[in-house]
Design a protein around this motif. Structure first.
Motif, PDB file in Angstrom:
ATOM      1  N   GLU A  84       2.115 -12.954  -8.665  1.00  0.00           N
ATOM      2  CA  GLU A  84       1.017 -11.860  -8.861  1.00  0.00           C
ATOM      3  C   GLU A  84       0.080 -12.396 -10.016  1.00  0.00           C
ATOM      4  OE1 GLU A  84       2.857  -7.870  -7.045  1.00  0.00           O
ATOM      5  OE2 GLU A  84       2.913  -8.244  -9.097  1.00  0.00           O
ATOM      6  N   GLN A 102      -2.556  -7.884  -7.228  1.00  0.00           N
ATOM      7  CA  GLN A 102      -1.562  -7.305  -6.454  1.00  0.00           C
ATOM      8  C   GLN A 102      -2.033  -7.129  -5.208  1.00  0.00           C
ATOM      9  OE1 GLN A 102      -0.873  -3.961  -9.056  1.00  0.00           O
ATOM     10  NE2 GLN A 102       0.728  -5.230 -10.358  1.00  0.00           N
ATOM     11  N   LYS A 103      -0.952  -6.210  -4.460  1.00  0.00           N
ATOM     12  CA  LYS A 103      -1.300  -5.962  -3.030  1.00  0.00           C
ATOM     13  C   LYS A 103      -2.752  -5.247  -2.834  1.00  0.00           C
ATOM     14  CE  LYS A 103       3.366  -5.642  -1.786  1.00  0.00           C
ATOM     15  NZ  LYS A 103       4.655  -4.709  -1.212  1.00  0.00           N
ATOM     16  N   GLU A 104      -3.302  -5.098  -1.646  1.00  0.00           N
ATOM     17  CA  GLU A 104      -4.573  -4.650  -1.295  1.00  0.00           C
ATOM     18  C   GLU A 104      -5.705  -5.093  -2.397  1.00  0.00           C
ATOM     19  OE1 GLU A 104      -3.597  -0.423  -1.346  1.00  0.00           O
ATOM     20  OE2 GLU A 104      -2.209  -0.343  -0.028  1.00  0.00           O
ATOM     21  N   ASP A 111       9.386  -5.286  -4.981  1.00  0.00           N
ATOM     22  CA  ASP A 111       8.366  -4.632  -3.947  1.00  0.00           C
ATOM     23  C   ASP A 111       8.478  -3.128  -4.490  1.00  0.00           C
ATOM     24  OD1 ASP A 111       8.073  -6.756  -2.915  1.00  0.00           O
ATOM     25  OD2 ASP A 111       9.347  -6.442  -1.211  1.00  0.00           O
ATOM     26  N   ASN A 124       7.436   0.228  -6.081  1.00  0.00           N
ATOM     27  CA  ASN A 124       6.187   0.749  -6.543  1.00  0.00           C
ATOM     28  C   ASN A 124       6.205   1.132  -8.093  1.00  0.00           C
ATOM     29  OD1 ASN A 124       4.847   0.492  -4.077  1.00  0.00           O
ATOM     30  ND2 ASN A 124       5.657   2.188  -3.249  1.00  0.00           N
TER      31      ASN A 124
END
Length: 516
Positions: free
Chosen positions: A245, A262-264, A411, A413
């Motif tokens: 990341e 990061q994600k999205e 992973d 959150n």
């Protein structure tokens, strides 16, 4: 004339310099190097001396004249990097912590990593809850003295050992209990292996802390681990960023930037401020090397990195070693008779002693402690009992790094996790300084000045057992006299005279207010 200049230049190039490298067991390796000798030459000498093949995890650390830490660069001249007057003094340390230390191929490598993590535990870099602390200490005890023997190990024998910055009698009894009942029959190699397996599960495994401040001015410790970038503030891990990341590391002056994707497609920039531009550059270089070592598939992917958005501005740096995957593949091909290991055993370490000198101040009932006369050495023991953090209780132990469950942790959150009951404060390990006599006593005083916290229970005990202001005054004078002219242990912060005076005044004021 020309011949004289050439001969002078030749003599200058041929000049030899004496180098002393402190090893992980606190023994010393001394050699001479030529003026133009590269770091790789010195490192290879050391590894040959140690009979070490899995050497990519290790490095040589030194402190420059401005008290800034550095890792010796293997592609550059040793003499030019140190910038100090010979003889040169450096330290051999773990630079890249193995993701799974128990999986290292050779026992000699595991032993050296064991010594490093043992140091981390002692200096407060490796935090753990009390039950884990007891087990880790019991493994050390088993590795160093073997099976429990009633004839050799009287009641309270574990109190003669110093495993942590601070530990209580209750913890000492727990350590002895585990050593007596659970570890019998384990060889030193087995105990060290079990120690590594346990240590690797802790939140702060592999943390080499860099003190910084965030944008709000709050103190923080930044670190690079085998699994990513972490930020520790107080008793929490406020950021954990996986290596895949991290998109960019940059610094300008004292400001350090970490770019995260990061994600999205969520992109963030973390900004922190180092104490000096030199400290910030060191932080940046450590980040570049760790990211390359742990993230890349092969060393041919390594690129020169610039500290600025403009390549022709700022600092440029390139990691010059192999990456973790290549190191593991190379280790798998090692085929030789296991080298003989000369364990340090009962030899006390100067900066990371297992065995303390002199008896530990035993607990005295609260009603009697105020009447105890405090001599200089008893006062130092009292400081050790009241000013240091007991290995702490972690409320996030279930969320730990394990190779088999790394993905589940990564992973998660929840990026903020409570790592301990007390604030992460490895004050004694931030700046290595020379070893000297009374190093343990000075280290204890240093932690008092740097505000090492106690657990709630120990705080109450400490308050209840506080000596009078007159005793503190006398002790402070003796301590200052003791500190004058002496260096400090290899991994402690510098203590200035003004800080000693300020600390003494604070203690006296606190004692007076308490007595009211």
């Amino acid at each position: 004339m020309l011949s004289r200049l050439m001969s002078g230049s030749s003599r200058s190039l041929e000049r030899e310099y004496s180098c002393t490298v402190r090893l992980l067991d606190d023994s010393e390796y001394t050699c001479t190097i030529q003026r133009d000798a590269k770091g790789q030459y010195l490192f290879d000498l050391l590894c040959h001396h140690l009979n070490l093949l899995e050497k990519d995890y290790f490095g040589i650390r030194f402190v420059d004249p401005d008290k800034q830490r550095h890792w010796l660069e293997f592609t550059k001249s040793v003499v030019k990097q140190l910038r100090s007057q010979p003889p040169f003094t450096m330290c051999f340390r773990v630079k890249f912590y193995p993701a799974d230390p128990a999986a290292l191929k050779e026992e000699i490598t595991r032993y050296l990593v064991f010594l490093q993590i043992k140091r981390d535990l002692y200096h407060g870099r490796l935090l753990c809850k009390t039950s884990d602390a007891a087990l880790l200490a019991a493994y050390i005890l088993q590795a160093e003295i073997g099976d429990y023997d009633p004839g050799k190990h009287p009641e309270g024998y574990s109190s003669k050992f110093q495993f942590f910055p601070k530990h209580s009698e209750k913890l000492e009894r727990k350590i002895a209990e585990i050593h007596k009942t659970e570890l019998s029959g384990q060889t030193p190699a087995t105990s060290e292996l079990n120690f590594l397996r346990k240590a690797q599960t802790l939140e702060t495994y592999g943390v080499d802390p860099h003190p910084c401040k965030d944008v709000s001015g709050n103190a923080a410790f930044l670190a690079f681990t085998p699994f990513g970038f972490v930020v520790l503030q107080g008793n929490k891990r406020v950021h954990f960023i996986k290596w895949n990341e991290v998109t960019k590391l940059k610094f300008e002056g004292k400001t350090f930037y970490l770019y995260v994707s990061q994600k999205e497609e969520k992109k963030i920039i973390l900004t922190y401020f180092a104490p000096t531009p030199e400290a910030c550059k060191h932080l940046w270089k450590c980040g570049i090397e760790n990211q390359a070592f742990y993230k890349l598939e092969k060393s041919s992917q390594v690129r020169t990195v610039s500290s600025s958005n403009l390549f022709f501005k700022g600092s440029r740096f390139r990691y010059s070693g192999r990456v973790a995957k290549e190191v593991m593949e190379s280790s798998a091909k090692i085929k030789r008779e296991p080298p003989e290991i000369h364990r340090a055993g009962m030899v006390p370490s100067r900066s990371c002693p297992s065995i303390t000198h002199g008896p530990r101040l035993s607990s005295v009932p609260r009603t009697r402690r105020r009447a105890v006369h405090i001599s200089i050495m008893e006062g130092l023991e009292s400081l050790r009992d009241s000013a240091h953090s007991t290995p702490v209780r972690s409320s996030s132990h279930g969320d730990t790094f394990l190779p088999h469950v790394r993905s589940s942790r990564a992973d998660s959150n929840e990026r903020v996790a409570v790592i301990a009951d007390e604030a992460y404060s490895p004050a004694d390990s931030v700046l290595p300084t020379p070893v000297a006599e009374h190093s343990l006593e000075l280290m204890l005083l240093s932690r008092q000045i740097n505000g090492a916290t106690c657990s709630i229970e120990e705080e109450k005990e400490s308050e209840a057992s506080t000596p009078t202001a007159a005793e503190v005054e006398a002790l402070g004078g003796e301590l200052r006299a003791l500190c004058q002219g002496h260096g400090r242990p290899e991994e402690e912060q510098k203590i200035e005279p003004d800080e000693l005076n300020d600390a003494r005044k604070k203690v006296i004021l606190r004692m007076k207010s308490f007595r009211k």
